[in-house]
Write an enzyme that holds these catalytic residues in place. Structure first.
Site, PDB file in Angstrom:
ATOM      1  N   ARG A 112      11.182 -20.484  74.932  1.00 22.90           N
ATOM      2  CA  ARG A 112      10.164 -21.332  74.293  1.00 22.90           C
ATOM      3  C   ARG A 112       8.987 -20.478  73.832  1.00 22.90           C
ATOM      4  O   ARG A 112       8.401 -19.757  74.646  1.00 22.90           O
ATOM      5  CB  ARG A 112       9.624 -22.358  75.279  1.00 22.90           C
ATOM      6  CG  ARG A 112      10.739 -23.116  75.984  1.00 22.90           C
ATOM      7  CD  ARG A 112      10.520 -24.584  75.910  1.00 22.90           C
ATOM      8  NE  ARG A 112      11.718 -25.256  76.390  1.00 22.90           N
ATOM      9  CZ  ARG A 112      11.712 -26.437  76.981  1.00 22.90           C
ATOM     10  NH1 ARG A 112      10.569 -27.053  77.186  1.00 22.90           N
ATOM     11  NH2 ARG A 112      12.841 -26.996  77.346  1.00 22.90           N
ATOM     12  N   GLU A 123       5.744 -20.501  73.574  1.00 26.79           N
ATOM     13  CA  GLU A 123       4.574 -21.253  74.046  1.00 26.79           C
ATOM     14  C   GLU A 123       3.333 -20.547  73.523  1.00 26.79           C
ATOM     15  O   GLU A 123       3.093 -19.392  73.852  1.00 26.79           O
ATOM     16  CB  GLU A 123       4.536 -21.300  75.584  1.00 26.79           C
ATOM     17  CG  GLU A 123       5.780 -21.894  76.248  1.00 26.79           C
ATOM     18  CD  GLU A 123       5.802 -23.416  76.227  1.00 26.79           C
ATOM     19  OE1 GLU A 123       4.880 -24.023  75.646  1.00 26.79           O
ATOM     20  OE2 GLU A 123       6.757 -23.987  76.793  1.00 26.79           O
ATOM     21  N   ARG A 182       1.623 -21.762  84.333  1.00 27.49           N
ATOM     22  CA  ARG A 182       2.918 -22.401  84.580  1.00 27.49           C
ATOM     23  C   ARG A 182       3.865 -22.388  83.381  1.00 27.49           C
ATOM     24  O   ARG A 182       4.866 -23.091  83.370  1.00 27.49           O
ATOM     25  CB  ARG A 182       2.706 -23.829  85.094  1.00 27.49           C
ATOM     26  CG  ARG A 182       1.774 -24.641  84.240  1.00 27.49           C
ATOM     27  CD  ARG A 182       1.570 -26.046  84.779  1.00 27.49           C
ATOM     28  NE  ARG A 182       1.458 -26.946  83.660  1.00 27.49           N
ATOM     29  CZ  ARG A 182       0.387 -27.010  82.866  1.00 27.49           C
ATOM     30  NH1 ARG A 182      -0.658 -26.259  83.085  1.00 27.49           N
ATOM     31  NH2 ARG A 182       0.385 -27.845  81.849  1.00 27.49           N
ATOM     32  N   HIS A 183       3.524 -21.605  82.364  1.00 24.18           N
ATOM     33  CA  HIS A 183       4.411 -21.492  81.192  1.00 24.18           C
ATOM     34  C   HIS A 183       4.802 -20.047  80.937  1.00 24.18           C
ATOM     35  O   HIS A 183       3.963 -19.157  80.981  1.00 24.18           O
ATOM     36  CB  HIS A 183       3.718 -22.017  79.930  1.00 24.18           C
ATOM     37  CG  HIS A 183       3.576 -23.504  79.907  1.00 24.18           C
ATOM     38  ND1 HIS A 183       2.442 -24.141  80.330  1.00 24.18           N
ATOM     39  CD2 HIS A 183       4.448 -24.467  79.520  1.00 24.18           C
ATOM     40  CE1 HIS A 183       2.609 -25.451  80.205  1.00 24.18           C
ATOM     41  NE2 HIS A 183       3.823 -25.680  79.713  1.00 24.18           N
ATOM     42  N   GLU A 206       4.608 -30.398  86.754  1.00 22.45           N
ATOM     43  CA  GLU A 206       5.895 -30.972  86.323  1.00 22.45           C
ATOM     44  C   GLU A 206       7.018 -30.006  86.695  1.00 22.45           C
ATOM     45  O   GLU A 206       6.974 -28.827  86.371  1.00 22.45           O
ATOM     46  CB  GLU A 206       5.889 -31.186  84.804  1.00 22.45           C
ATOM     47  CG  GLU A 206       7.215 -31.743  84.316  1.00 22.45           C
ATOM     48  CD  GLU A 206       7.331 -31.798  82.788  1.00 22.45           C
ATOM     49  OE1 GLU A 206       6.348 -32.130  82.112  1.00 22.45           O
ATOM     50  OE2 GLU A 206       8.442 -31.503  82.298  1.00 22.45           O
ATOM     51  N   SER A 224      12.292 -32.847  83.765  1.00 22.42           N
ATOM     52  CA  SER A 224      12.271 -34.021  82.895  1.00 22.42           C
ATOM     53  C   SER A 224      13.701 -34.486  82.693  1.00 22.42           C
ATOM     54  O   SER A 224      14.611 -33.652  82.609  1.00 22.42           O
ATOM     55  CB  SER A 224      11.703 -33.680  81.513  1.00 22.42           C
ATOM     56  OG  SER A 224      10.323 -33.519  81.562  1.00 22.42           O
ATOM     57  N   ARG A 244       9.437 -23.198  88.307  1.00 28.57           N
ATOM     58  CA  ARG A 244       8.450 -24.163  88.825  1.00 28.57           C
ATOM     59  C   ARG A 244       8.824 -24.564  90.249  1.00 28.57           C
ATOM     60  O   ARG A 244       7.960 -24.660  91.121  1.00 28.57           O
ATOM     61  CB  ARG A 244       8.402 -25.395  87.921  1.00 28.57           C
ATOM     62  CG  ARG A 244       7.999 -25.086  86.476  1.00 28.57           C
ATOM     63  CD  ARG A 244       6.572 -25.484  86.190  1.00 28.57           C
ATOM     64  NE  ARG A 244       6.200 -25.148  84.817  1.00 28.57           N
ATOM     65  CZ  ARG A 244       6.016 -26.050  83.857  1.00 28.57           C
ATOM     66  NH1 ARG A 244       6.176 -27.340  84.113  1.00 28.57           N
ATOM     67  NH2 ARG A 244       5.641 -25.665  82.648  1.00 28.57           N
TER      68      ARG A 244
HETATM   69  P1  ATP Z   1       5.459 -28.811  80.123  1.00 27.00           P
HETATM   70  O1  ATP Z   1       4.994 -30.206  79.768  1.00 27.00           O
HETATM   71  O2  ATP Z   1       5.115 -28.411  81.516  1.00 27.00           O
HETATM   72  O3  ATP Z   1       5.108 -27.795  79.092  1.00 27.00           O
HETATM   73  P2  ATP Z   1       7.958 -29.645  79.025  1.00 27.00           P
HETATM   74  O4  ATP Z   1       7.882 -31.110  79.270  1.00 27.00           O
HETATM   75  O5  ATP Z   1       7.658 -29.124  77.677  1.00 27.00           O
HETATM   76  O6  ATP Z   1       7.072 -28.861  80.110  1.00 27.00           O
HETATM   77  P3  ATP Z   1      10.790 -29.844  79.318  1.00 27.00           P
HETATM   78  O7  ATP Z   1      11.253 -29.707  77.920  1.00 27.00           O
HETATM   79  O8  ATP Z   1      10.700 -31.194  79.915  1.00 27.00           O
HETATM   80  O9  ATP Z   1       9.392 -29.090  79.458  1.00 27.00           O
HETATM   81  O10 ATP Z   1      11.685 -28.832  80.212  1.00 27.00           O
HETATM   82  C1  ATP Z   1      12.237 -29.201  81.465  1.00 27.00           C
HETATM   83  C2  ATP Z   1      11.615 -28.360  82.575  1.00 27.00           C
HETATM   84  O11 ATP Z   1      11.694 -26.970  82.273  1.00 27.00           O
HETATM   85  C3  ATP Z   1      10.127 -28.598  82.772  1.00 27.00           C
HETATM   86  O12 ATP Z   1       9.915 -29.731  83.591  1.00 27.00           O
HETATM   87  C4  ATP Z   1       9.703 -27.326  83.459  1.00 27.00           C
HETATM   88  O13 ATP Z   1      10.057 -27.320  84.828  1.00 27.00           O
HETATM   89  C5  ATP Z   1      10.553 -26.291  82.770  1.00 27.00           C
HETATM   90  N1  ATP Z   1       9.834 -25.660  81.646  1.00 27.00           N
HETATM   91  C6  ATP Z   1       9.838 -26.035  80.367  1.00 27.00           C
HETATM   92  N2  ATP Z   1       9.134 -25.192  79.599  1.00 27.00           N
HETATM   93  C7  ATP Z   1       8.670 -24.236  80.421  1.00 27.00           C
HETATM   94  C8  ATP Z   1       7.899 -23.050  80.216  1.00 27.00           C
HETATM   95  N3  ATP Z   1       7.473 -22.689  79.040  1.00 27.00           N
HETATM   96  N4  ATP Z   1       7.624 -22.286  81.301  1.00 27.00           N
HETATM   97  C9  ATP Z   1       8.069 -22.653  82.520  1.00 27.00           C
HETATM   98  N5  ATP Z   1       8.809 -23.728  82.763  1.00 27.00           N
HETATM   99  C10 ATP Z   1       9.106 -24.526  81.734  1.00 27.00           C
HETATM  100 MG    MG Z   2       9.038 -32.326  80.308  1.00 27.67          MG
END
Ligand code: ATP
Ligand code: MG
Length: 440
Positions: A222, A224, A230-231, A363, A366, A414
């Protein structure tokens, strides 16, 4: 004299943890790295540290052979060495015994010492440590963190395989964005554009057709833009997908999985975690399931300036996390806030059959029920300004009896943060990637 020697026919007979009074008098061969050297009176104490801990090697200058003495005096911290000698009970030594050497081999002289102490002392800034990560990972705390992560992974595989899920591996080089173009890394695939997968979502959904219950533990990428605690740009995701179930069923599965993982980590790592002055989270009787609308209503009443449709972020999640410091679910999110493949509720399509698993403000996962009707999927794609043509291959699968199905994606890092008690996600990844870091 040439200081460095090869391994030759020397092989380890014992790890540090096995050097105990129970084997007093035994001849052993140990390997490891010099963590400290101290001379007191006519005696040199060399600490040799391996994967499991340290052994004290005690050299009596008056008694040791000239070649042993010569090597011991040339030793520098961090050099890797081999020692052949005899175990001797010694209450003050680690594990109650030491090794009196007969022969010492220096396998690799350390020409540099890291700018920080690996064996105790102050922990310097993360950036400084990441620059020499392979050495940094020798720290006690890092060793425990990755021991916890290993336990999480093996407990996860055991749980999911035991529950009849098939482990799958889906492509990471993909031609179409899963959830739209944002946050994708593009890669040149021969002479065509392609992307690194941001999730195994579409493939795992397709795979319920042949396999019904699948899981994947694999990398997701991703881009980001913001740098947070946490990302990261590359993470490991634990994904499941299952046919003939809905989001309530997969919440049950996720709750059981997390319970199983926490118990398993407790069984294998509780002592290590406690030694670092931390503790594993207590499991609540039941993971609460809070509906999004109720959460928003309550937060709004508390003056959080949030209304229906907003994402839960920043101070709102902090407050929510204070009220719910352990594991809980937030369910039934607005459909508009969720990706196109999440199923709207039949009785109220503004709301979706979706959930997040939270730990306090963080989080962890999901998930949700998925859209299994092709007509609805096409409609949802258009609503989200995505082109159905770009999903042609995926949509075609839905012509062949795609069953109702549901699943989730759980971030390994996480979950490891929660169990190892780390605040910064970079501590729980061997080589973290973020916007500013692509090395080492
Ligand atoms: P956030 O809202 O915390 O950015 P997200 O809702 O975009 O996460 P999802 O697409 O729901 O992320 O991905 C499922 C799971 O993968 C998340 O709940 C999280 O545990 C993990 N995750 C997603 N993106 C990241 C990231 N960039 N770094 C670390 N963990 C991530
Ligand atoms: Mg999510």
């Amino acid at each position: 004299m040439k200081l460095e020697e090869g391994l030759g026919d020397w092989r380890r007979t014992h790890y540090s943890i096995q050097i105990t009074p129970a084997i007093d008098g035994k001849k052993v061969t140990i390997f490891g790295w010099v963590s400290s050297i101290r001379t007191q009176g006519g005696i040199v104490f060399v600490m040799v540290t391996d994967r499991d801990g340290s052994v004290q090697v005690t050299v009596n200058k008056g008694k040791a052979s000239p070649s042993t003495l010569e090597r011991v005096e040339a030793l520098k911290p961090h050099s890797s060495i081999a020692v052949r000698g005899t175990v001797k009970s010694m209450p003050r030594a680690p594990n109650g015994a030491e090794v009196v050497p007969e022969e010492v081999r220096i396998l690799s002289v350390a020409t540099e010492a890291p700018s920080f102490s690996v064996y105790g002392g102050e922990t310097p800034s993360l950036d400084k440590r990441l620059d020499i990560r392979a050495v940094d990972l020798r720290r006690d705390k890092a060793q425990t963190t990755f021991k916890v992560q290993r336990a999480v992974l093996s407990a996860t595989r055991e749980f999911l395989s035991g529950a009849g899920y098939l482990e799958v591996r889906t492509p990471k080089l993909i031609s179409t964005a899963t959830e739209g173009g944002a946050s994708l890394f593009s890669v040149l695939y021969y002479n065509r554009p392609s992307f690194l997968a941001q999730s195994p979502q579409l493939y795992k959904e397709e795979l319920v057709l042949p396999f019904e219950k699948v899981y994947e533990i694999g990398p997701v990428f991703r881009a980001e833009e913001s740098r947070t605690q946490r990302h990261l740009s590359e993470i490991t995701s634990i994904d499941i997908e299952e046919a003939f179930v809905d989001y309530h069923d997969v919440m049950d599965t996720l709750e059981s999985l997390v319970r199983g993982v926490v118990s398993s980590v407790r069984a294998s790592c509780a002592k290590d975690v406690e030694r670092l002055g931390r503790s594993l989270p207590e499991l609540p009787e039941r993971f609460e399931r809070l509906e999004y609308k109720d959460v928003v209503e309550r937060l709004a009443a508390q003056g959080e300036g949030i209304s229906w449709g907003d994402d839960l972020t920043g101070p709102a999640t902090e407050r929510l996390g204070k009220e719910h410091p352990s594991f809980y679910f937030v369910t039934d999110w607005p459909t508009q806030a969720k990706p196109f493949y999440i199923k709207p509720r039949d009785d109220d399509p503004k709301v979706s059959e979706s959930f997040d698993l939270m730990f306090g403000p963080l989080e962890l996962a999901s998930g949700g029920s998925r859209v299994s009707s092709k007509t609805l999927l096409v409609k949802r794609l258009k609503e989200q300004k995505l082109k159905p043509q770009a999903f042609e291959h995926h949509l075609k699968v839905f012509d062949y009896g795609m069953p109702p199905h549901a699943g989730f994606g759980l971030g390994l890092e996480r979950l490891t943060m929660v169990l190892a008690g780390e605040e910064n996600i970079r501590e729980v990844v061997l080589y973290p990637r973020d916007k500013l870091r692509l090395t080492p």
